[in-house]
Write an enzyme that holds these catalytic residues in place. Sequence first.
Site, PDB file in Angstrom:
ATOM      1  N   ASN A  86       0.817  -1.217   0.000  1.00  0.00           N
ATOM      2  CA  ASN A  86       0.000   0.000   0.000  1.00  0.00           C
ATOM      3  C   ASN A  86       0.857   1.276   0.000  1.00  0.00           C
ATOM      4  OD1 ASN A  86       0.970  -0.122   2.567  1.00  0.00           O
ATOM      5  ND2 ASN A  86      -1.009   0.005   3.594  1.00  0.00           N
ATOM      6  N   SER A  92      -7.284  11.568   0.121  1.00  0.00           N
ATOM      7  CA  SER A  92      -6.675  11.516   1.441  1.00  0.00           C
ATOM      8  C   SER A  92      -7.064  12.770   2.212  1.00  0.00           C
ATOM      9  CB  SER A  92      -5.153  11.434   1.297  1.00  0.00           C
ATOM     10  OG  SER A  92      -4.791  10.258   0.601  1.00  0.00           O
ATOM     11  N   HIS A 115      -5.008   6.336  10.743  1.00  0.00           N
ATOM     12  CA  HIS A 115      -3.897   6.561   9.813  1.00  0.00           C
ATOM     13  C   HIS A 115      -4.314   6.450   8.354  1.00  0.00           C
ATOM     14  CE1 HIS A 115      -3.775   2.319   8.971  1.00  0.00           C
ATOM     15  NE2 HIS A 115      -2.602   2.330   8.415  1.00  0.00           N
TER      16      HIS A 115
END
Lengths: 147, 483
Positions: free
Chosen positions: B206, B387, B406
Amino acid sequence: MGKAYRFRDEIVLGDLAFEATGDSVSELFAAAALAVIEAMVDPLSVETSWTQEVRLSEAEIADLLFEWLNAIVFIKDTEGVVFHDVRATVIRDSEKNPWHLEAVLIGDRVDATRQDLRTDVKAVTKHLYEVRQQEEGAWYAHVVLDV
Amino acid sequence: MKLATAMKVNRLTDVVWEIPETEKSDMLVPARIYGTEKVLRAMDAGVFEQVTNVACLPGIQRYALCMLDGHWGYGFPIGGVAAFDVEKGIISPGGVGYDINCGMRLIRTDLTLADVKPRLDALMTELFRTVPAGVGSKGFVNLSRRTFQEVMQKGARWSVKQGYGWDSDLAHTEEEGCLTEADPEHVSEHACQRGMGQLGTLGSGNHYLEVQVVRNDRIYDRHVAEQFGIHGDDQIVIMVHCGSRGLGHQVGTDYVRIFEKAMKRYGITVKDQQLACAPYQSPEGQNYFSAMNCAANTAFANRQVIAHQIREAFRTVFQQSPERLGMRQVYDVAHNIAKVERYEKTPFLVHRKGATRAFGPGSPDVPEPFRKVGQPVICGGSMEMGSYLLVGTVQANKESFGSTMHGAGRTMSRAQAKRTVHGATLQQAMAQRGILVKTVSMSGLAEEAGIAYKNISDVVESVDTAGITRKVAELLPIGNIKG
């Protein structure tokens, strides 16, 4: 039955779990190694220009498989290779470390232009780690890889 | 839809849930999970099992925590946070993860989408060339053994000293990019060999490098955003997600083995072999802490070298200096680490595995430029959905050992993602939506498809409601380098 492995995608969502089996310990070690190899690359896309022997000894069979799979991860990083195939022979004797592995890794330098690369394996974990001989004599291992 | 556990889960608030210590033998404290009811119901059985296993570890304080993006990991759940008594508690590599100091770095620019769009292909090609990614990739930095030891001790400071970055980057990095108590003596030869050639590489899984845009309508706290150097107006930023590479992976591997043996000597039993641990004050515990700090410093150095490569790629493509392009670092923060931190004057050994430090305003550990508003928190979602930039809160310091989420958190296995999406098809579909993806591995690309993750906006709304971070800005992807 022979050697076989199966990725289990119902557990450990971000990582990779697999079961490996073999009629003999040697087959189990080859099957588990192929699972680790296949996590990282399509073995059919890798040439066979590079080989390396691996010899390991451990008192416990579970430790020997763990060290073997870790050796593959270590060699991948330090030699910059991915693998096409593996040969593994495991024997037992009565010395201090009764389980011995003699193996050969076959592969090639990493080259993303020629190989179908997959996911890097960071580590072999001890989560749900298991190695045992089944009632009918075949060998079984359960392994979770951190990828 | 029922919960994925038969254990009793009590609602403390709309976004905090507690499993009492009576639900499993040997639990020393309750387990707490953050999330709305919707988020909680989407969590897999492993989260409940693993967070309650963590609650059994010797010396754990208050509660074992799992953040909103939690999912089944190994040892700790991903999203796990646990604090231990520094005298009587343990330290566990299973509470840090093998990718020690896996973390996020964000760089802002003065460029806009209009500036970058015409040259996006050239930019992504240059980034793909200069930031190696994928299985077995090697970096451009050649290190002697002695120099590598210096990297382990100095972290990002070493990189900046070599010219890979700016002094101001260090002030905008957790711990200024250098953890003390890092003695390479405690790092094995094997670990050094694995890590030597990998400085400046992304890795795979990832991990990614992403070029993103900040739209005006996606800034949620303009005052804080401006303190972080984010002003919107289709501003371009760059996000990096990676860690300590082979060095950290081998440190974890080495010490799980060492701790398995040490546990017998210290009379410690654990519910999962991957929770192998040792008393923090024992020689084994202290050696791991030192080796872990070496790996964490190497991760800071790695992201610093990558930041330099990013700036150089922008220089090449836009024919202007990175200084002129305003390529200042917003922040660099770890999400896989164990650190000694003080809460209400008491020191704790805080483990974060897939959880981000989120210190609030006024905390002395927050760099001066942000001390009045709180620490920047960088959360990577999926490469399709975007994000977030968040900010730490005083409530996090009081309630969650200064920790928060996170990322988005997976809901689908890698294999299932690959069965659902083809890498090449996904790459084309994303290109049509204005997101250019360069990848070493098409199967790896499919594994990271947006459908494999929770909707990060849902998770961020939950964490905002919980109050352990507040949302500042959403960052939308336009280009992605995937290992």
